[in-house]
Design an enzyme around this catalytic site. Structure first.
Site, PDB file in Angstrom:
ATOM      1  NE  ARG A 115      -4.131   0.124   1.630  1.00 27.91           N
ATOM      2  CZ  ARG A 115      -5.174   0.503   0.870  1.00 27.91           C
ATOM      3  NH1 ARG A 115      -5.304   1.767   0.519  1.00 27.91           N
ATOM      4  NH2 ARG A 115      -6.058  -0.362   0.465  1.00 27.91           N
ATOM      5  CD  GLU A 119      -7.051   2.202   6.232  1.00 24.29           C
ATOM      6  OE1 GLU A 119      -5.925   1.754   6.480  1.00 24.29           O
ATOM      7  OE2 GLU A 119      -7.784   1.746   5.331  1.00 24.29           O
TER       8      GLU A 119
END
Ligand SMILES: Cc1cc2nc3c(=O)[nH]c(=O)nc-3n(C[C@H](O)[C@H](O)[C@H](O)COP(=O)(O)OP(=O)(O)OC[C@H]3O[C@@H](n4cnc5c(N)ncnc54)[C@H](O)[C@@H]3O)c2cc1C
Ligand code: FES
Ligand code: FES
Lengths: 771, 477
Positions: A306, A718
């Site tokens: 990520r 997030e």
């Protein structure tokens, strides 16, 4: 629709029950973990006999007492449950004690004698990189031609940036309560984000079938990724002790133990090079991301992935190469933390743009705008996905206006010209965050919905509640689907016995996945109810109601083309029951159209992107290094919000948590591998005095998700965290003002007051030497 | 003094007699938090840290004086059970329930002040104390009341809003209605000395100075505590047993405050929150330091004597007392003696206090008109943090504007609070201007060789120490 958090009334009265609050029988034993004081050592011998004789001690376990596999690595099996003959980090579990109370367990722990031979260890990033030991093979993502672009670049800039570890600091420490039942049965209450994995690992360690193990969690007292895999540990240890003693056993880590034993957000050391035109357009970027994996893999590869896929953040970089390394260190295995590598990935390009702006004497926000992904062109991400429907330009235009950016920039310049010791700074930073687990198969969810004869509805789904408001959103959604008031619906504690084989509640995808699964279950039930009441309506009548025209609204179930045919929801349920219709249904969902090939670093890993933009203004006292957040404006894209109150809470909290990572939260280790900041005495998360004096949060209106998500909403967990990079950049801007923006500040993250002061000290010395 | 082995307090609205002679169960060093959480129905108060840093354990203490009950929020994880004697302990369970919320609770629901909810009971109790003590508090007062509560989820804005909404009135609630009954209950408790002697612990809580000194003489090694905000951590973190404790918390003489010509005398047992108000007008540098000292919950417990007595190299009050040239009054079996604060500390956690003595009070002389005093605290987080480097500075300028006297007392730069002797010497006789300061700051490096630790590296500390001198100058011109 915006209802309060479904548990708010229980929270404020103390009625909400967390694992440590559960009333258990008098037989309850307290578990204690004895762990390694050495970063790397061989266990030469140990003696637990004396400890075993202490009154009230029921069991002391070593790895030899593990019936199944001595393994608890979630993805790669490289992490032991209890150390065998070697320990590889401070805080690694060696023995488990079960005793009648905590004091006895402590006393027993003090009596255990262990002899070690201390071995060489690796603690710093630099040493880790020198050691050449990766936990898994290197990864690479590449697009365009970096080497050719380097040849042609008008300007080149390179550097190194370090970002610090961050402790999750959930208020509720890791906790689990294991309750043995008949035969091999075990019920485990675990503060876990991933009950299915907790269940699976317990079964493997105990060498029993998963059907014997039920893991349940009503709510967590915060998790933030820290309970995605590492809640498993406590649950496994409690289970081992419970099975051994035949009694319920609870392990609740003390705060210091929790900080010492568990993993954190990965430290990164990044090396970068970028080329840009005289206007500041980036032509290539070459980044090496080095992550501190700790002593086992845990989720490091997914996190690194990520980070790599967010290296370009919101910007189109035609030629890009991202190398990712996850290095072994003798520290607790680092793990998930809100953002999951995203923040570390993004900060480099934000730093690059900031530096280019200083070089070119421009306001960095202009260069951000210049480099944003395009709408119809300049829109291919490094991993090949086309960035569609980008909202970057929309957010930018609105935020620049509402934050009064231009006006304030002038005021800041004027202020700085007049003040020597106090400096102000401001920055705008964007977030583009990919939504979906990058391991595509994890993007699936299940649900189980029951309707009882009184018309009340119980929803089970695979997601867990950690404060993020998932159950609130699900409850509202279910109520709305059935045309009921939220009070008529309840979301059950999450249990592996209700919904099996679930994915972690992570990657911000909780509502996306579980919301769809719940809808799927309710659609089935509604169809059955519709059929059943049509049978009733149509009986002895020539007018035929069609099931597909039955609607559920306002507590009624009715034929939309013949609204006289209507009954209360509860009545329709009773009718369905009498008609022998099943009032329980499972639901399932998997995210469509996503895939990613790790080998070549290409694919369509994300179902969509969530966007956010923040402007932060700070004031820095250049003599103390203390900063004040004067004002923060955030404009955030949640598509069609499922619950604006919950979403705003996520944005505010996420931003402040990110600010902690960027400013006061510092993890340091001594040369022996001891964590120095192992309690809130020295580990400082933001408190109420640290929040912006003026905090303005707005949701972007009128932009439903282009992807077909539940109610066209977007994930919110997030993305807001990374808005905090605007705070880090604003502090840097204020520091830079001390050198009249002519000198590039030496900076790292977190920008503690020490970092700020040392950076200023260097600037002052440079200014002096050039006088 | 007789062994009573028993304490009495009001838990919510019920009188509780707790006997320590039982072999199992509570001991005199059981914390209020552990006591509550071990009882059925009292799991509302949470443990987030067991060291006073998170506030998840916040409870409210009701104290009776002059027939009135005053309410203060404290951290239950730092309080030993005998300290509750004669008080009312209010817990979140008693405030309301999910069908009948107290105004602070409903405001928290309304503003979305909870997410995971784990910090929430603690916040609610801090809000209760605020609610009872303030009508329409300013944002500053709200922040101060909530500094001792950490929340990892919300970002606090919603909680501050809940405070503003709920406290916009005169603080009437069910406790007001019951106040006279509660006052009667509290008044019924014999608040004289407590003497607990179990097989494992002796715990004294005398009511007079004379008794205190007798005990000190009889038990030369007894551990003195007052607020116990330092000492409690030896129990909660280091798991020590602390077999002998002398608790000064009930000694009336130590709480006395007197004013005399040009000075104020503050008892060692005065809690810092009270001290803050005492010094606000006349000793602003001390006030400034107290404003960033711990949290409100800590300041309601921590005492002046405890801060000086712990003689920590990072204690915040001693440097400021040095700057004001305060005097420490010690009392022992042979009577009293007075030692200047500037000479009181002799080494790492060492003082001039003799074994049979305790600190009785502190005399704070008013600063002369030509003397400027300031205090500074640099910490990683601005509030509720321990100093990385702190400073208590004073400078006296002669008529020609030259430095005639200067005291630069630093915390965090050595193994004790220490003055920058060379730097000070270099400033004497110099004009108070930037050149003098810049020249003097170079000597800081000679005065101190600080350590590197969890809070900062040596280099950072040195820069901070230099900067503070510059800041002192810039604040006094
Ligand atoms: C969360 C938290 C935050 C804190 N923040 C700060 C801070 O910002 N700044 C700071 O300086 N400190 C701080 N402290 C440390 C502590 O609170 C202070 O030092 C406090 O003033 C101690 O007072 P007390 O009454 O609680 O002392 P106690 O814990 O009761 O005693 C401390 C020491 O002083 C001795 N002592 C107590 N009274 C006397 C007396 N009358 N005569 C002689 N000796 C005596 C005791 O024997 C003991 O050795 C903090 C502590 C905590 C837990
Ligand atoms: S538990 Fe954290 S302050 Fe008491
Ligand atoms: S609501 Fe979770 S810590 Fe405050």
């Amino acid at each position: 629709m915006a209802t309060e958090h479904e548990s708010a009334k229980y929270h404020v009265t103390g009625e909400a029950i967390y694992v440590d609050d559960m009333q258990v029988s008098e037989q309850l034993l307290y578990g204690k973990v004895v762990y390694s004081p050495h970063a790397h050592a061989r266990i030469l011998s140990y003696d637990i006999n004396k400890a075993l004789t202490i009154d009230g001690v029921h069991a002391i376990l070593t790895y030899k007492d593990i019936p199944g596999e001595n393994q608890m690595g979630p993805v790669f099996h490289d992490e032991v449950v209890l150390a065998e003959d070697e320990v590889i980090f401070i805080g690694q579990a060696i023995f488990l004690i079960a005793a009648e109370n905590k004091d006895i367990a402590e006393e027993a722990a003090k009596t255990i004698i262990i002899k070690y031979e201390v071995l060489p260890h690796v603690v710093t990033m630099e040493d880790a990189m020198k050691s050449g030991r990766l936990v898994q093979p290197q990864r690479k993502i590449e697009n365009g031609n970096v080497d050719a672009a380097r040849q042609e670049a008008a300007n080149i800039l390179n550097g190194e940036l370090k970002t610090g570890a961050q402790e999750q600091w959930y208020l509720e420490t890791q906790v689990a309560l294991a309750h043995p039942g008949e035969g091999q049965e075990l019920k485990v209450y675990s503060s876990t984000q991933h009950p299915s994995e907790t269940q699976a690992l317990i079964a493997e360690v105990l060498d029993i079938h998963k059907m014997e193990v039920e893991v349940e969690i009503r709510r967590m007292g915060g998790a933030f990724g820290g309970k995605e895999t590492q809640a498993n540990h406590t649950a496994i240890w409690a289970s081992l002790l419970a099975v051994k003693t035949g009694k319920p056993v609870k392990i609740c880590l003390g705060r210091d133990d929790d900080q010492i034993m568990t993993g954190k957000r990965h430290r990164f050391l990044m090396r970068y090079e970028a080329g840009f035109t005289d206007d500041g357009l980036i032509t290539y970027m070459d980044v090496e991301q080095n992550a501190d994996a700790g002593s086992s893999t845990d989720l490091s590869m997914a996190i690194l992935e990520r980070a790599m896929m967010h290296a370009e953040n919101a910007y189109y970089v035609p030629n890009i190469r991202i190398i990712g390394n996850a290095w072994f260190t003798n520290l607790p295995s680092n793990t998930a933390f809100r953002g999951f590598g995203g923040p570390q990935g993004m900060v480099v390009i934000e730093e690059i743009i900031d530096r280019i702006a200083r070089k070119l004497g421009k306001d960095a926000r202009e260069l951000r705008k210049l480099n944003f992904y395009g709408i119809d062109e300049r829109n291919e991400a490094p991993y090949g996905q086309i960035v569609e429907n980008t909202l970057l330009h929309t957010l930018y235009d609105q935020l620049l206006e509402t934050s009064e950016y231009e006006k304030r920039r002038e005021e800041i310049n004027a202020f700085n010209a007049e003040n020597e010791f106090i400096k102000r700074g401001m920055a705008l930073s964007p977030v583009k965050f990919g939504i979906s687990f990058t391991t595509s198969l994890l993007n699936q969810a299940g649900a189980l919905a029951h309707i009882y004869k009184d018309g009340s509805v119980l929803i089970n789904h695979g997601g867990t509640e950690m404060g993020q408001g998932l159950h609130t959103k699900i409850k509202d959604l279910a109520a709305d689907e059935l045309g009921l008031d939220p009070e008529q619906v309840k979301v059950n504690a999450t249990s592996t016995a209700k919904v099996p084989n679930t994915s972690a509640t992570a990657a911000s995808a909780g509502a996306d996945l579980n919301g769809m699964a719940v809808k799927n279950a309710l659609d089935k039930l509604k169809r059955r109810i519709a059929n059943s009441i049509c049978d009733d309506f149509n009986k002895e009548s020539t007018v035929q109601s069609k099931p597909e025209e039955i609607e559920f609204k306002g507590g009624k179930v009715f034929d939309s083309s013949n609204t006289d045919r209507s009954m209360d929801f509860a009545e329709s349920i009773m009718k369905a029951y009498l008609n022998q219709v099943s009032l329980s249904a499972t639901g399932y969902y998997k995210t469509p159209d996503i895939h990613f090939d790790r080998e070549i670093g290409k694919g369509q890993p994300y179902y969509y992107y969530a966007y956010s933009m923040a402007v932060t203004e700070v004031e820095v006292d250049t003599l103390t290094g203390h900063y004040t957040n004067i004002r923060t404006d955030i404009l955030h894209d949640v598509g069609n919000s499922l619950n604006t109150r919950v979403d705003i809470g996520q944005i505010e909290g996420g931003y402040i948590q990110g600010v902690g990572w960027c400013t006061t939260e510092e993890c340091k280790w001594d040369k022996n591998g001891n964590l120095l900041n192992y309690s809130p005495d020295t580990y400082k998360i933001p408190n109420i005095q640290d929040i912006p004096k003026d905090f303005r949060i707005n949701l972007l209106e009128g932009h439903p998700n282009g992807a077909k998500t539940i109610r066209r909403s977007k994930a919110v967990g997030e993305p807001p965290l990374m808005g905090a990079l605007s705070c880090w950049l604003a502090i840097k801007d204020a520091v830079s003002a001390a050198g009249n923006h002519q000198i590039e500040p030496d900076f790292s993250l977190p920008a503690t007051n020490e970092v700020i002061l040392l950076s200023l000290d260097k600037i002052h010395r440079k200014l002096k030497s050039s006088e | 003094m007789s062994t009573n082995n028993q304490i009495t307090f009001v838990l919510n609205d019920e009188l509780v007699n707790l006997n320590f002679s039982d072999q199992f169960g509570e001991t005199p060093i059981t914390t209020v938090l552990n006591y509550l959480r071990s009882r059925p129905g009292y799991a509302g108060s949470k443990e987030g840290c067991a060291e006073g840093d998170c506030g998840a354990c916040t409870v409210v203490i009701g104290s009776l004086s002059d027939g009135q009950i005053s309410y203060t929020a404290i951290d239950a994880c730092l309080v030993f059970l005998p300290m509750l004697h004669g008080k009312q302990l209010l817990t979140v369970e008693h405030l309301g329930n999910s069908s009948h919320l107290h105004p602070v609770q409903s405001a928290m629901v309304e503003t979305d002040g909870s997410q995971c909810g784990y910090c929430t009971p603690g916040f609610v109790m801090s809000l209760l104390a605020l609610y009872k003590n303030y009508n329409n508090p300013s944002r500053e007062v709200i922040n101060d009341a909530l500094t001792g509560n950490l929340c990892r989820c919300t970002g606090y804005r919603s909680i501050a809003e809940a405070a503003a909404i709920s406290c916009a009135n005169d603080g009437q609630d069910q406790f007001t209605a019951r106040e006279s009954d509660t006052a009667k209950l509290l008044a019924s408790i014999d608040s004289s000395s407590i003497y607990i002697d179990t097989k494992k612990h002796v715990y004294f809580r005398p009511e007079s100075l004379a008794e205190t000194l007798d005990i000190k003489k009889e038990y030369p090694n007894i551990l003195v505590i007052n607020g116990a905000t330092d000492i409690a951590l030896r129990v909660t973190k280091l798991k020590e047993h602390l077999p002998e404790i002398l608790d000064l918390g009930n000694v009336a003489e130590l709480k006395e405050v007197k004013e005399s010509e040009g000075a104020i005398h503050i008892g060692a047992g005065v809690v810092l929150e009270h001290m803050k108000t005492l010094v606000q007008d006349q000793f602003p540098a001390l006030y400034d330091m107290l404003a960033v000292f711990g949290s409100k919950q800590i300041r309601e417990l921590a005492t002046l004597g405890g801060n000086i007595g712990s003689a920590s190299p990072i204690g915040d009050i001693p440097p400021v007392l040095m700057a004001y040239n305060a005097l420490i009054v010690l009392v022992g079996s042979d009577g009293e003696r007075v030692i200047p604060m500037r000479e009181f500390i002799t080494g790492y956690r060492k003082t001039q206090q003799a074994n049979d003595e305790i600190i009785k009070s502190v005399t704070l002389p008013l600063a002369e008109d030509n003397c400027k005093v300031q205090s500074y605290k640099i910490s990683k987080r601005k509030d509720l943090d321990i100093s990385t480097v702190s400073g208590g500075f004073s400078v006296t300028l002669g008529q020609d504007g030259q430095v005639t006297d200067v005291c630069l007392a630093y915390g965090g730069m050595a193994d004790q609070i220490k003055r920058a002797a060379k730097t000070e010497a270099a400033l004497i006789g110099k004009p108070w201007n930037r050149d003098s300061i810049e020249a003097a700051t170079n000597l800081i490096d000679e005065d101190f060789k600080p350590i590197s630790d969890a809070r900062a590296e040596a280099e950072g500390r040195t820069v901070m120490a230099r900067n503070l001198l510059m800041k002192f100058w810039s604040d006094t011109i």
